[in-house]
Design an enzyme around this catalytic site. Structure first.
Site, PDB file in Angstrom:
ATOM      1  CG  HIS A  74      -4.036  -0.296   6.201  1.00 24.07           C
ATOM      2  ND1 HIS A  74      -3.857  -0.226   7.566  1.00 24.07           N
ATOM      3  CD2 HIS A  74      -3.045   0.466   5.661  1.00 24.07           C
ATOM      4  CE1 HIS A  74      -2.815   0.552   7.830  1.00 24.07           C
ATOM      5  NE2 HIS A  74      -2.315   0.987   6.709  1.00 24.07           N
TER       6      HIS A  74
ATOM      7  CG  HIS B 247      -0.196   4.411   4.791  1.00 27.82           C
ATOM      8  ND1 HIS B 247      -0.930   3.533   5.556  1.00 27.82           N
ATOM      9  CD2 HIS B 247      -0.994   5.499   4.581  1.00 27.82           C
ATOM     10  CE1 HIS B 247      -2.121   4.063   5.800  1.00 27.82           C
ATOM     11  NE2 HIS B 247      -2.188   5.248   5.219  1.00 27.82           N
TER      12      HIS B 247
ATOM     13  CG  HIS C 263       3.803  -2.406  10.341  1.00 21.27           C
ATOM     14  ND1 HIS C 263       2.918  -1.702  11.096  1.00 21.27           N
ATOM     15  CD2 HIS C 263       4.085  -1.611   9.289  1.00 21.27           C
ATOM     16  CE1 HIS C 263       2.650  -0.538  10.505  1.00 21.27           C
ATOM     17  NE2 HIS C 263       3.347  -0.460   9.405  1.00 21.27           N
TER      18      HIS C 263
ATOM     19  CG  ASP D 279       0.569  -1.448   7.441  1.00 21.49           C
ATOM     20  OD1 ASP D 279       1.463  -2.320   7.410  1.00 21.49           O
ATOM     21  OD2 ASP D 279       0.787  -0.246   7.676  1.00 21.49           O
TER      22      ASP D 279
ATOM     23  CG  HIS E 129      -0.347   0.092   2.541  1.00 17.51           C
ATOM     24  ND1 HIS E 129       0.554  -0.829   3.040  1.00 17.51           N
ATOM     25  CD2 HIS E 129      -0.483   1.024   3.522  1.00 17.51           C
ATOM     26  CE1 HIS E 129       0.913  -0.477   4.260  1.00 17.51           C
ATOM     27  NE2 HIS E 129       0.305   0.640   4.574  1.00 17.51           N
TER      28      HIS E 129
ATOM     29  CG  ASP F 292       4.857   3.282   7.099  1.00 16.05           C
ATOM     30  OD1 ASP F 292       3.907   3.677   6.406  1.00 16.05           O
ATOM     31  OD2 ASP F 292       4.722   2.434   8.000  1.00 16.05           O
ATOM     32  CG  HIS F 293       4.242   0.202   4.002  1.00 11.60           C
ATOM     33  ND1 HIS F 293       4.239  -1.125   4.367  1.00 11.60           N
ATOM     34  CD2 HIS F 293       3.807   0.881   5.098  1.00 11.60           C
ATOM     35  CE1 HIS F 293       3.805  -1.247   5.612  1.00 11.60           C
ATOM     36  NE2 HIS F 293       3.526  -0.040   6.073  1.00 11.60           N
TER      37      HIS F 293
END
Ligand SMILES: [Zn+2]
Ligand SMILES: [Zn+2]
EC number: 3.1.26.11
Lengths: 307, 307
Positions: free
Chosen positions: A140, A65, A269, A211, A63, A67-68
């Site tokens: 998510h 976000h 995570h 996530d 996904h 941080d990914h």
């Protein structure tokens, strides 16, 4: 086949855990590395491993976000700078193309290799003679995928000693026998190929999930998997928080692994609120539901044996 | 006032040097940190320093090459996550807005503070009662700016002892005298304020330049500067390579500092071909032209005293 974790933290980088990325090393299987997620400084983490960026064949983004995702443009550029010349495919949700193309364009990054960006939907997103990858939507808030990597079964080995005992000498006929065909020898003997082939080697199944809250899709993706990599942002006591932020507790992850009939669970995570020994609490909680649970750490590797 | 280097390498991150970023610490002057460039993992480097992301007030991006830019979205997001609530302004070349807005949009990043993105041109890009920042285009193939940070002169201190010797007591009249006005005391005495104020304190000048070939604009930006931060991607022997890739040698940097009449030169953006002691060669070459030269390293800090 080996999982090598590059970043196992949640949300923002911390000294102990970088943001998300995990490599599936398929060096023996296809001379390649597949990455799942690419948080900022994934390429920096790679500097401390044996991963060669030019070997990275696929990158799966669960996904979008940050941080990914935010390590992707830098890694793509450095792979080119470091003489990566083979094609690379990046799979991920809608929006991935706009992000990558904008980053490469404004920075004037010219890649020396063919970059394919595939904005995916649910279903089979990759298939060749050795592997299939299936994607499913998780829960998510924003679109987040889980991936089921299925290694195809290998045909059983030719039982050469049994053939030699019958005086059958190596030659093109061995190929036919290996394929299970019925063959007739020069002396008229009829052989059923299936009797000279060992049992097929079962392919492995690895589920790497983005996530998510606890959800059915995760269970389906992890059905009978050799390994499932599942987020565990929170401890069980923070179930409410996990739910509100569309995340899982360690117990949620374990429940997915248990219901899926998976063999092994790796938690990742991990929120920075669980530092050092505090993270062991997450493992303990998960093990009470699913005993074969382990905790990922940056640079931890887990080999995935056959059978 | 202090320069704290966060990344001093060129092009791609290496174990020894991260990609570009340097902080100008203005804690005493305005309780703020200014960043120049924000290569990938700048926020990770910050974790190992005393810099507080919420104190970052301005970020100046010299140019949009990935090694100067790709850490920006992550830093912006983490600043919000870590309770940064004061406004932040990012200055940089055209294209900056598209990159930042795309990254924040696709990742669903919502900032809790006011973010201003200013796509700059040459000239004064910031001015308040304490500082002026001037930008000029350098010579790097793509648009690359250098920045001249000028601290305004502080008015001289009030010579309180001299006033007290005359029996002038503290009160609103002190403010008028400090401003150099002529005042009349209750007893009719006339005082010329200028006689009771010490000499003004000279403001400091710091020039931080983006990637560039040797160029006149760099000299103008660094005129009489207390410190100039200049790239030195190559040694003198690689003059040809430096020219072809729109970069400078250490000697080029020193020549800029010398012609500008700067007080001090700090070399940064060092190619990974010069590791460890090999980088000292760059300093030696620069010193033969401009003796007061130093070499930046990740986490090295240089305080900039007045006068
Ligand atoms: Zn997420
Ligand atoms: Zn550049």
């Amino acid at each position: 086949m080996e999982l090598l974790f590059l970043g196992t933290g949640a949300g923002v980088p911390a000294k102990e855990r970088n943001v998300s990325s995990v490599a599936l090393q398929l060096l023996g299987e296809r001379g390649a590395t597949w990455l799942f997620d690419c948080g900022e400084a994934t390429q920096h983490q790679i500097l401390h491993t044996a991963i060669r960026p030019r070997r990275i064949e696929h990158i799966f983004i669960t996904h979008l976000h940050g941080d990914h995702l935010f390590g992707l443009p830098g890694l793509l550029g450095s792979r080119s700078f470091q003489s990566g010349e083979t094609p690379l495919t990046v799979f991920g949700p809608s929006g991935l193309r706009a992000f990558v193309e904008t980053a490469l364009a404004v920075s004037g990054t010219k890649l020396r290799y063919e970059l394919n960006i595939v904005e995916i939907d649910e279903g089979v997103i990759f298939d060749d003679d050795r592997f299939t990858v299936i994607a499913k939507r998780l829960d998510h808030g924003m679109t987040s995928y889980g991936f089921r990597v299925v290694e195809k079964d290998l045909p059983g080995p030719l039982l050469v000693e049994r053939l030699q005992a019958l005086g059958v000498r190596p030659g093109p006929i061995y190929q036919e026998i290996k394929q299970g065909k019925t063959v007739v020898l020069a002396d008229g003997t009829v052989l059923d190929g299936r009797e000279f082939v060992g049992p097929p080697q079962k392919g492995r199944i690895v589920a790497v999930l983005g996530d998510t809250r606890f959800c059915e899709a995760a269970i389906e993706l992890a059905r009978d998997a050799d390994v499932i990599v599942h987020e565990a942002t929170f401890a069980a006591a923070e179930q409410r928080l996990a739910h509100d932020y569309f995340h899982s507790t360690a117990t949620d992850a374990a429940e997915v692994a248990r219901r899926a009939g998976a063999k092994r669970l790796i938690l990742t995570h991990i929120s920075s609120r669980y530092q050092g020994a505090a993270a062991l609490q997450l493992v303990a909680e998960a093990r009470s539901v699913f005993p074969n649970t382990e905790l990922a750490a940056d640079f931890a590797s887990f080999s995935i044996p056959r059978g």
